[in-house]
Structures are given as structure tokens and as C-alpha cells.
Enzyme design. Structure first.
Site, mmCIF file in Angstrom:
data_model
loop_
_atom_site.group_PDB
_atom_site.id
_atom_site.type_symbol
_atom_site.label_atom_id
_atom_site.label_comp_id
_atom_site.label_asym_id
_atom_site.label_seq_id
_atom_site.Cartn_x
_atom_site.Cartn_y
_atom_site.Cartn_z
ATOM 1 N N LYS A 161 30.112 41.107 53.959
ATOM 2 C CA LYS A 161 31.108 40.496 54.854
ATOM 3 C C LYS A 161 31.888 41.549 55.637
ATOM 4 O O LYS A 161 32.055 41.424 56.838
ATOM 5 C CB LYS A 161 32.159 39.683 54.056
ATOM 6 N N ARG A 187 39.662 31.907 49.229
ATOM 7 C CA ARG A 187 38.892 32.296 48.048
ATOM 8 C C ARG A 187 38.776 31.135 47.060
ATOM 9 O O ARG A 187 38.100 31.255 46.061
ATOM 10 C CB ARG A 187 39.667 33.410 47.410
ATOM 11 N N ARG A 247 28.490 51.091 45.996
ATOM 12 C CA ARG A 247 29.226 51.050 47.272
ATOM 13 C C ARG A 247 30.212 52.210 47.406
ATOM 14 O O ARG A 247 30.853 52.606 46.439
ATOM 15 C CB ARG A 247 29.977 49.727 47.358
ATOM 16 N N ARG A 249 35.712 52.186 45.304
ATOM 17 C CA ARG A 249 36.876 51.344 45.035
ATOM 18 C C ARG A 249 37.101 51.212 43.538
ATOM 19 O O ARG A 249 36.145 51.132 42.769
ATOM 20 C CB ARG A 249 36.657 49.952 45.633
ATOM 21 N N ARG A 280 34.248 39.811 38.868
ATOM 22 C CA ARG A 280 34.504 39.340 40.241
ATOM 23 C C ARG A 280 33.403 38.386 40.691
ATOM 24 O O ARG A 280 33.664 37.409 41.396
ATOM 25 C CB ARG A 280 34.595 40.541 41.198
HETATM 26 P P1 AMP Z 1 37.966 42.013 48.276
HETATM 27 O O1 AMP Z 1 38.247 43.298 48.969
HETATM 28 O O2 AMP Z 1 37.911 40.845 49.231
HETATM 29 O O3 AMP Z 1 36.756 42.082 47.376
HETATM 30 O O4 AMP Z 1 39.217 41.724 47.326
HETATM 31 C C1 AMP Z 1 39.572 42.620 46.286
HETATM 32 C C2 AMP Z 1 40.488 41.904 45.301
HETATM 33 O O5 AMP Z 1 41.691 41.482 45.974
HETATM 34 C C3 AMP Z 1 39.927 40.626 44.683
HETATM 35 O O6 AMP Z 1 39.111 40.886 43.553
HETATM 36 C C4 AMP Z 1 41.208 39.880 44.321
HETATM 37 O O7 AMP Z 1 41.808 40.431 43.167
HETATM 38 C C5 AMP Z 1 42.111 40.209 45.510
HETATM 39 N N1 AMP Z 1 41.966 39.224 46.618
HETATM 40 C C6 AMP Z 1 41.454 39.453 47.861
HETATM 41 N N2 AMP Z 1 41.494 38.347 48.622
HETATM 42 C C7 AMP Z 1 42.042 37.374 47.833
HETATM 43 C C8 AMP Z 1 42.346 36.001 48.021
HETATM 44 N N3 AMP Z 1 42.075 35.380 49.200
HETATM 45 N N4 AMP Z 1 42.905 35.321 46.988
HETATM 46 C C9 AMP Z 1 43.187 35.928 45.821
HETATM 47 N N5 AMP Z 1 42.914 37.208 45.552
HETATM 48 C C10 AMP Z 1 42.352 37.947 46.555
#
Ligand code: AMP
Length: 217
Positions: free
Chosen positions: A13, A88, A127, A160, A171
Site C-alpha cells: 500500500k 482499519r 522490509r 521498523r 499484525r
Molecule cells: P502501519 O504503518 O499502517 O502498518 O501501522 C503501524 C501500526 O500503527 C499498526 O500496527 C497500529 O498499531 C497503528 N495503526 C496505524 N493505523 C491505524 C488505524 N487506522 N487504527 C488503529 N491503529 C493504527
């Protein structure tokens, strides 16, 4: 353009959003990036989000919705936006519809980038992200020319904190349970498009252009 990118962590994404931003001059709104910036700044919001993120769980809807509301009120979203990693879960999706309604806007499409579970595990643990410009690489499938150095800006590539095997597994489970139901949610709204995320990056980008060309304004 007002679209949501749906897809598991590691589905590509972020990589695709960056291509679309360059091409269409819209903004990418990644709640993950916003949250990581809040954690790095040591703000109250960041402190509240930190533990859930480290454990691979979702941050509370209140925090994320507050952040999105604030971000969508900024003028650079006028030309359009790509929501990456938000919504999410179903509650966030419903709240987004209400929020946009109040702004006389609606989403045009939700594009689901689909990759089998086993591939995602590998993609995420390999990654690397540029600490300087945010570009995304992968040690096995999309390596930088010089190891650990960003091809675009020369910045250092880092892993990360939540891309370790145990957190990644969690996740992906959270995605299956809470985020995957959004596919049906947007299908019911007639807004869903699906793209095979296992294809080469450029081919996927071409598919996005095809889908986006067919959107009504
Ligand atoms: P991402 O970079 O999108 O993989 O997000 C990393 C982490 O941020 C996730 O594993 C969640 O802990 C938190 N996070 C990101 N977006 C959301 C969301 N829309 N709702 C809740 N937690 C989020």
C-alpha cells in the site's frame, strides 16, 4: 481523488501510494506514519499509542479518528487524498463515512491490494524503510542498489520496530480479524476494486491507473 487503500501490512500500500502521490499530485495520509511521527516526537498522543503499536495491536479509534479529522481539515487535501492504513476496522469506516458526509465529500473507491498470507510474512521481516525520505525497499524482493542505503536520497535504511517476526504475525492476525471485513463493507457500497498485489510493482501501478481512470468525480 478520494480513495482508501485496503491491504494487509506488507501488501505494498505504502509503495503504491507514493507512486500515486507523485503522479496525481494528491496527498497520502498514512495513519501509521502519523502515529510513528507522534511517537518519535514524544507527544502525549504518541505516548498513548506507543504500547499498542509495539505489540502490533490497533491504537484506539478515538486517537486515530482525531488525527484523521485534523488531517482532512488541512488545505492540501483539497486536490485529493489517498488513505493508507485507515480505516482499519468497521467502526473507523463508519466514522469516516460520517465525517466525510459532514464535509460534503464521499469516498470514490476502496482499492484492495491482495497478497497471500505467507508472502506477507517474508515481505515484512525483510522490509527496510528510508529513515530520511520514507522510501520502502525489501532485502529479497526489492533491494536497494547499495545495501542499507536509500536509492532515492542516500539516507540510511532501517527496519521498523514492529517488523520483527512475532509482531508481524500478530499484525497479520489483527488484519484478518478486524480489517478484512472492510472488503465486504466497501463491496456493499459498490466502491470496491481488487488488485493482485503479487505482480511486479510497475504492473500494479498500471492497474491502479486503470481503476482510477474509471472513477466518477
Ligand atoms: P502501519 O504503518 O499502517 O502498518 O501501522 C503501524 C501500526 O500503527 C499498526 O500496527 C497500529 O498499531 C497503528 N495503526 C496505524 N493505523 C491505524 C488505524 N487506522 N487504527 C488503529 N491503529 C493504527
Amino acid at each position: 481523488m478520494r480513495i482508501v487503500l485496503l491491504g494487509a501490512p506488507g501488501s505494498g500500500k505504502g509503495t503504491q501510494a507514493k507512486q500515486l502521490v507523485d503522479h496525481y499530485g494528491v496527498v497520502q495520509i498514512s495513519t501509521g506514519d502519523l502515529l510513528r511521527a507522534a511517537v518519535a516526537s514524544g507527544s502525549e498522543l504518541g505516548l498513548a499509542a506507543k504500547a499498542a503499536m509495539a505489540a502490533g495491536q490497533l491504537v484506539s479509534d478515538d486517537i486515530v479518528l482525531g488525527m484523521i479529522k485534523e488531517r482532512l481539515s488541512q488545505p492540501d487535501t483539497q486536490r485529493g487524498y489517498i488513505l493508507d492504513g485507515f480505516p482499519r476496522n468497521l467502526a473507523q469506516a463508519a466514522a469516516l463515512d460520517t465525517l466525510l458526509d459532514g464535509m460534503n465529500q464521499s469516498l470514490q473507491a476502496a482499492i484492495s491490494l491482495e497478497v497471500p498470507f505467507d508472502d506477507l510474512m517474508h515481505r515484512l521481516t525483510d522490509r527496510q524503510t528510508c529513515a530520511n525520505c520514507g522510501a520502502i525497499f525489501n532485502r529479497s524482493t526489492h533491494p536497494s542498489a547499495v545495501p542499507d542505503v536509500c536509492d532515492l536520497c542516500g539516507g540510511p535504511l532501517v527496519q521498523r520496530a514492529d517488523d520483527n517476526a512475532a509482531t508481524v504475525r500478530h499484525r497479520l492476525t489483527v488484519f484478518e480479524a478486524q480489517t478484512a471485513p472492510l472488503i465486504a463493507y466497501y463491496q456493499n457500497q459498490g466502491k470496491l476494486a481488487r488488485i493482485d498485489g503479487t505482480r511486479p510493482i510497475d504492473e500494479i501501478t498500471a492497474k491502479f491507473h486503470e481503476v482510477l481512470a474509471g472513477l466518477s468525480r
